[in-house]
Every structure is written in C-alpha cells, then in structure tokens.
Design an enzyme around this catalytic site. Sequence first.
Site, PDB file in Angstrom:
ATOM      1  N   CYS B  92      -4.743  -2.480   2.453  1.00 19.47           N
ATOM      2  CA  CYS B  92      -3.661  -1.493   2.503  1.00 19.47           C
ATOM      3  C   CYS B  92      -4.140  -0.099   2.113  1.00 19.47           C
ATOM      4  CB  CYS B  92      -2.533  -1.868   1.536  1.00 19.47           C
ATOM      5  SG  CYS B  92      -1.844  -3.494   1.754  1.00 19.47           S
ATOM      6  N   HIS B 110       3.409  -2.510  -1.170  1.00 24.25           N
ATOM      7  CA  HIS B 110       3.540  -3.138   0.147  1.00 24.25           C
ATOM      8  C   HIS B 110       4.084  -4.549  -0.052  1.00 24.25           C
ATOM      9  CE1 HIS B 110       2.945  -4.539   4.113  1.00 24.25           C
ATOM     10  NE2 HIS B 110       1.883  -5.269   3.858  1.00 24.25           N
ATOM     11  N   HIS B 112       5.794  -8.185   1.610  1.00 25.25           N
ATOM     12  CA  HIS B 112       5.942  -9.086   2.757  1.00 25.25           C
ATOM     13  C   HIS B 112       7.293  -9.808   2.721  1.00 25.25           C
ATOM     14  CE1 HIS B 112       1.431  -9.724   4.010  1.00 25.25           C
ATOM     15  NE2 HIS B 112       1.785  -8.472   4.030  1.00 25.25           N
ATOM     16  N   GLU B 134      26.977   1.711  -1.664  1.00 24.45           N
ATOM     17  CA  GLU B 134      26.712   2.390  -2.928  1.00 24.45           C
ATOM     18  C   GLU B 134      25.223   2.418  -3.255  1.00 24.45           C
ATOM     19  OE1 GLU B 134      28.773   4.068  -4.616  1.00 24.45           O
ATOM     20  OE2 GLU B 134      27.772   4.399  -6.532  1.00 24.45           O
ATOM     21  N   HIS B 190       6.272  -7.973   9.747  1.00 22.77           N
ATOM     22  CA  HIS B 190       5.198  -7.877   8.760  1.00 22.77           C
ATOM     23  C   HIS B 190       5.747  -7.595   7.354  1.00 22.77           C
ATOM     24  CE1 HIS B 190       1.046  -5.868   7.757  1.00 22.77           C
ATOM     25  NE2 HIS B 190       1.644  -6.276   6.683  1.00 22.77           N
TER      26      HIS B 190
END
Lengths: 238, 238, 238, 238
Positions: B92, B110, B112, B134, B190
């Site tokens: 990443c 990140h 998943h 809200e 992903h």
Amino acid sequence: MKRAKIVETDDINKNGEDEKHPNFIIPKLCSWMYDLKWATGTGGGMSVKHGDFIYMAPSGVQKEMIKSGEIFKCNSSGEVLEDAAGLKLTECAPLFMNAYLIRNAGAVLHSHSKDAVLASLVFKGKEFRISHQEMLKGIKKGSTNEPHKYIDTLIVPIVENVLYEKDLTRRMKKAIELYPESNAVLVRRHGVYIWGKNWQQAKTQAECYHYLFKLAVKLKQLGIEPDQTPAGEYGIAD
Amino acid sequence: MKRAKIVETDDINKNGEDEKHPNFIIPKLCSWMYDLKWATGTGGGMSVKHGDFIYMAPSGVQKEMIKSGEIFKCNSSGEVLEDAAGLKLTECAPLFMNAYLIRNAGAVLHSHSKDAVLASLVFKGKEFRISHQEMLKGIKKGSTNEPHKYIDTLIVPIVENVLYEKDLTRRMKKAIELYPESNAVLVRRHGVYIWGKNWQQAKTQAECYHYLFKLAVKLKQLGIEPDQTPAGEYGIAD
Amino acid sequence: MKRAKIVETDDINKNGEDEKHPNFIIPKLCSWMYDLKWATGTGGGMSVKHGDFIYMAPSGVQKEMIKSGEIFKCNSSGEVLEDAAGLKLTECAPLFMNAYLIRNAGAVLHSHSKDAVLASLVFKGKEFRISHQEMLKGIKKGSTNEPHKYIDTLIVPIVENVLYEKDLTRRMKKAIELYPESNAVLVRRHGVYIWGKNWQQAKTQAECYHYLFKLAVKLKQLGIEPDQTPAGEYGIAD
Amino acid sequence: MKRAKIVETDDINKNGEDEKHPNFIIPKLCSWMYDLKWATGTGGGMSVKHGDFIYMAPSGVQKEMIKSGEIFKCNSSGEVLEDAAGLKLTECAPLFMNAYLIRNAGAVLHSHSKDAVLASLVFKGKEFRISHQEMLKGIKKGSTNEPHKYIDTLIVPIVENVLYEKDLTRRMKKAIELYPESNAVLVRRHGVYIWGKNWQQAKTQAECYHYLFKLAVKLKQLGIEPDQTPAGEYGIAD
C-alpha cells in the site's frame, strides 16, 4: 490472549515448556475458532504438525476450554502415540490426515461456520466459485503455492455430507485429488476443512475463505453472481 | 487493550520508549482493524506520520500480531530509511503516499471490510453517495476541514481494482484530484483507503465511513435509495 | 474470563470457596449469555443443580453483573432454602423446575435471543423443524441421551407466550410431555428454555440450538425449507 | 472491564476516589456504547445525575477513551459548574436536560445505532410501534414506572432530524410531552435518546429498545408487521 486473537510467544513458560509447541498453539487456535463461532457446541477441530509428529485436539469437548495436556500426539501416519486421559481422538483425524498425506499440509482445521454451510447451499453443485475479489490474493494455489490473482476464479470443491464423519474420508480424498489447486474442501450442510503449510497459513487462509463464503452469500442476496466477470461497473480507471 | 479499542497512553515504558510513537500506535491500530474484520487474512494496512517521518506496517503478515519492532520508517517522500528485518514494506506504500503528498494527511489506513466491498457493488459507477444521515457529521470536507452537514451528500469516489496493488496508484491519485472533498477512495471489489490529519481523525472517520457503507447496503435492501432526499417521512417537527 | 467464554477452574479461591460451585458457575454463565445477547436488558435466566440442591439466578437484575453471593439455593422441589438479600427469585423458577422434575435435568437456561424469537415466527405452528445439518449431532435425544443423526429431523415444540412468565408453566410441561426427545421448548415471541444433564451439556446444546435457529431463518430467507430433505444438491460423493 | 460490559465496584480507588461516581461510571458507559457501535466515530453521548448535579461526557471525542477527569459537572438546570480543560460540552446537553427536567430522569444516553436509524426508516410516520414481544417487559411506562405488558404496544415517538443538534431540543420536548409513556425519542436518520431513573435503568432499557429496533426491522424484512396482533400462530397452549 484477546478475543479471536492468537498471540504467539517465544517464551519458555515457568514449567519449562515451549509455548510455541502445538500443545499450546492448538488450544489457542480452538479458542479463536470458538470466538468466531466456527467451533461452538463442541463442533469443529484443529490439528498441527510439528517435526515428525501430528498433534490433534480431542473430540466432543468444549473447544474454547482445551488445555495443553489434552492434545493427542500421533505419528506421521496418524497413529496415536500419546492419548489424552479420558478423552477421545477427534473424529476429524482421518480427514486431517488426507491433507497431511496428499497435500503435505502443516496444519489443518475444521470449521462449522454458518457461512460455510450457507455457501455450500447457495451453490448446489460440486463447486463453490468466486472471482474478482481482492481477498482471493490471501489464498495460495495448491500446485504452486503462488497466491490467486484478483481475476482468477477460486474454486472450492463441495462434498455431500454423510452420517458419520469418518465416512467423509474417501470423498474428501477424491475432492482433493480432483481439485489440486484448492486448500479447502467444503462439506455441504456441515462446514469446511482448510489447511496450510503451517498453522499461520492455515489460519490466514481460513480467514480469507470464510470472508469469501460470507461475501458470496451476500452477493447472491443482492442479485450479483459471485463468479461472474464484472459487467456494467464503471469506476475510475487510468 | 480491549477488543476493537485503542488505548493511548502517556507513558514511557520500562524500556524508555514513548508509547505514543507510531511504532506502538500502528500495532494497536492494526489489531483494532483486525477485530473489526477490516484486516483479516493478512489484508489491510496502516500508516502514521510523525514529525518528518512516515511509518508503515509490513506487508503480508497477520495484522493483529505486529510488534513495535516491525514497523518501517520512511522519509517524507516514502523512501525507506529503516526496514524491519525479514519483512517487506506494505504494497500500500505508494497509495498511502498519495494521501500524504496530495492531501497532507497525517495517517492513512486501508481496509478490506466486506461492507466497503458491498458498498462498491451496490453503486455501479464512479461514486458512492449517501445523504441525510447524522453520521455524515463525523467526516470532514477535504477542502475546508469542516464537517459535512446532515443534508450534504457525501461522495466517495470508486476506482476499479487492478491485479497488482501498486497499479492502483495512478487511478487513486486521479480520484483524489477529482474529488477534493473526499477523505476516502473506495476500490471496487477490494476495500477502501481512508485518511485524516492524524491517526485519531483517520480512525474516527474510518468508523463513520464504514458505518455509512453498511447502512447504505441495508437501505438498498429495504428499497430506500441512500442518496435520495427524504420524501414521505412525517415525524414530529416544530 | 474472556468474552462469551466460560473458564472452569479447579481452584479453591483465597476465601476457601470452590469455584466449581454453582454460586460461581451461574454468574459466569449469565455473563456469557449476556455477551451472546441472550440475556440483555435483565432478560434471560440460569439455573444449575448441585447435589440435592438447585441454584438459581435472581430476577430482574443485570445478568452480566451477578455476584456469587446473589444466587438462590432451593431444595429439589424448588423451595427456596437461602435467598439473596434484597433480591427476588427468578420468575423462571417453575419453568426451570419442569425440566428438573420431568426430565431430570442438571442445568436449565432461558434465553431471549432474537434468533429464537425469529425462529418461533418463521414456523407458525407447534413445531420448529430442521434436518440435514451437521450441528444436529450436538443435541441429544431426550429419551436415550443419544445424539441426533445428520438425517434426523430435530423438532422443538413451540408454546404460545402469556402475560406472566409463571403462567407458562403448564403449557411448557405439556410441551415437554408431548415431545420427549426435545431438550428445549421455544416460547413464541419470547425466547427458549434449554436444558442438559449438567451445565456443560446445557451450554453446548444451547450453542447448537441457537446456531440452528439462526441458520433456519437464513435458509428461509434464501428460499430453502430447513426441514426439507435435500434435493438437487449434487456435490462430490463416493 | 470486559467487552460491552459494565463493572460497578464499591471500591474507593487508590487515589481515594469513589468509583461509583459519574466521573467513573460515564467513561465505562461510553466505552460500553462504543463496543455496541452506538457511539463510534465520536458519535453518541452519555449523562448521569448524582445528588443535585448532572454530569455529562464531552463533545466530539473518541467515546471509548474518555477519562474520569474529562467529565463536565452541571447544576440541575444544566449550567456548567466545572468544565473539562480543552474540551467542549456535549451538544446533546439541552436534549439530555429535556429528560431531566420534564421526566425527572436520573440518566440519559444518546445512541447512533444503525438499528435505531433503520427503525426510524421502516416506520415513516411519527411513531415506532411494536407489540407482543417479551422484551417489552424490560421497558417501564413513563407515567407509572410499571413495566409494559407482553400484549401492550410500545410506542416510541420519532422526530425529524435537523442540521444542528441543539435545534432538536424543542421537538424532542414536544415528543416527550405528546408521549408521556415513552422513555425514548427516536430521531429519524440519526439515532435515539433513552433515559431511566438511574444509569442502570437507562442502560437496561436501552438494551431492550435496541433489541426491539433490530427485531422490528428483521420482522419487516420477513413480512411480519411488528405492531400487528398475532394471527395464524398456533403454538401449544393450555
């Protein structure tokens, strides 16, 4: 150890025991499986290879309470060398041995996850299939030990269930031989067997398989076929 | 530390280490992400900026077991200064750098999460959209750092997935530039990248985004369009 | 003790008390039931037999906070021998006694699980029915104490709910007598009573029953009748 | 303290502080709400009355990390007597005061639960309604403090949401006055306010309300109207 979490320690404990030994790892993995509801009601099973020996959890006990002294030790053919007083060897033993003998596994687990059961029911035939999901990458191909690609179709063979767990042995063997890329065999209306080259890989692959089982059922409910090549999806690209 | 919970301490530990340092915060955040099933099966990733340096979790490891000595240290351009013995930098990394370089982020994660994947599939085009909730208020606008209003439409750009994570870099950059208000980019089939000015904001915004992803899928299942202006709702008013 | 997990210890604690005594086991089981959302909002109940005595949790308290000094002691007819200061005996008492007196139970629990309530609503008549599920094997038949077979149909009688819990006593008795194989009685729009020969069996059977309740509702939503003999399922066989 | 669980202690801690004081109870309740996903992303709120004073959690912070020194102390009119350095009073303050002033509450909480939001959307009008559920009994009637009966219809008024939380004050007041039996007010597309005569009752009632919100949405999805008198249900009766 926290919920649904394994802690591997390098420590030799105060009794001089190696906590990385399967006698300690298997209870932790069983407890983790219980927390994930893969091994409630005494269901499920766990096995780890260590050197020339194979260690297995006992049968019919509360999986979250197994102690280090309650693990069976077997030789590499699956014959019990040391049993656990008052306990029975898991009925999964011959099924675990399939993965050790045919696929040279280092650890095998058996889950009764509802997601595995449902996945075996939304696919009615011999195969669970899913494609175009990033989590495929967390699962190795049996023949090469290379990870699946995003665009691959992951196929998990499904065997029909039987009355007695040991009678699954032959058809699980057949499924493994027919599907050499798979590290898992679903048992319809029952659960799934998953293995890896060691307990860490068995565990992480089990997480990926269960993620995909759950996702596939949800996709079906949303009208999306899990194994269909994406169409009509127009996100940002290069 | 309890389940799915971060505890920030002011303590210098017995080894003289500052537990507020990213070497300690990143393992806690990874464990929290694992508990939420955003980072199972070695998936997901985490990165925190500290002074002039950027710290990142390693690649392909069990995210709930990362230790303080296993964090990569990079300079502000993302070049590795100190690697973690035997480990690989997260794939990443170039995607995290997008948020640091283009949006001056202080932390990027990140996930998943299945909810992010499903959200990217109930919206087929370039945008996830939700309004009149809200929880929008917990997410800042990228341009002004002001929170979204209840009646705003939160838009998260969606990029198509690719075979290799690094090849997402260019299209994620494109998405960030096209959607300057968003602090997140969904990757179809992903997961999602989410950032904030520091780890606390990245975390709380991630909680809001995931809440809204899950809610949007449920609303669709109930026949309610998540981005539609409410109609036919007649609760008590002034 | 961890989440949703019972730890049985052999220890005599520092006050000289046996931690295997129901005074200690019942609070742990109540806390486990709370974690599973079977006993939130002061709902649910728990009872364990020990020697000639029957121990019961108090009524209307937060089930996850019960202490060892707050357990009622009754004789084998259910008459209170020792009450807990300031507390009321559970209203489930006569229902628990049904299982002790008619079925010679060693422990009985009462759950308000939403899955039990929903299971009692997707089956409209006198019976919840499910077949061809591996988890059936975790539930014994009342008459023989032999486990159900995979191909058996597990039947749980359903009684209609009433205004006052004690008024369930007679119809629960009727259900037990009509369904001698069942170790559980569902109460429509209310919950379920489950028992076993000891607390361990009551607990593991409760896990299996709740698993099957949840699964049955999901199967119905997928258009699969839980008690139908499988048809059109063609997995790998011998 | 375990997951989603409050432990009340009688202890005076090592700093001579009473751990039953709201300064300690509020952080525990906020952490419990976070675990239940009622207060993620800095959302939600909590307040407890103690003697003549009202204590409130701060605004816009991570609710699971609040410390005992971060609680605001107000007088019985809601005026801040002691603020928490660097923090803002919760925006829920005037809404909490509604329950204290109009209904003589002892504790009030505000949840952003997705189940509350969904419940406010499957009912489009001014009222959430559910009947013939055992868990109704865990909720008191505002006028008499007597529990609801199984056959009663529990009604929770729903107010429309607004841009700024404080602007909910007037319509929440209106809802409370129109529905004197209710101990809760739903805010559409936002969450719910729930109170009780003390924190224990606010907590257990909140568990019952959230249970019923979730159940009602599931019932709707199964085609069962939550507030309909049961018909065609033929379980075992006397």
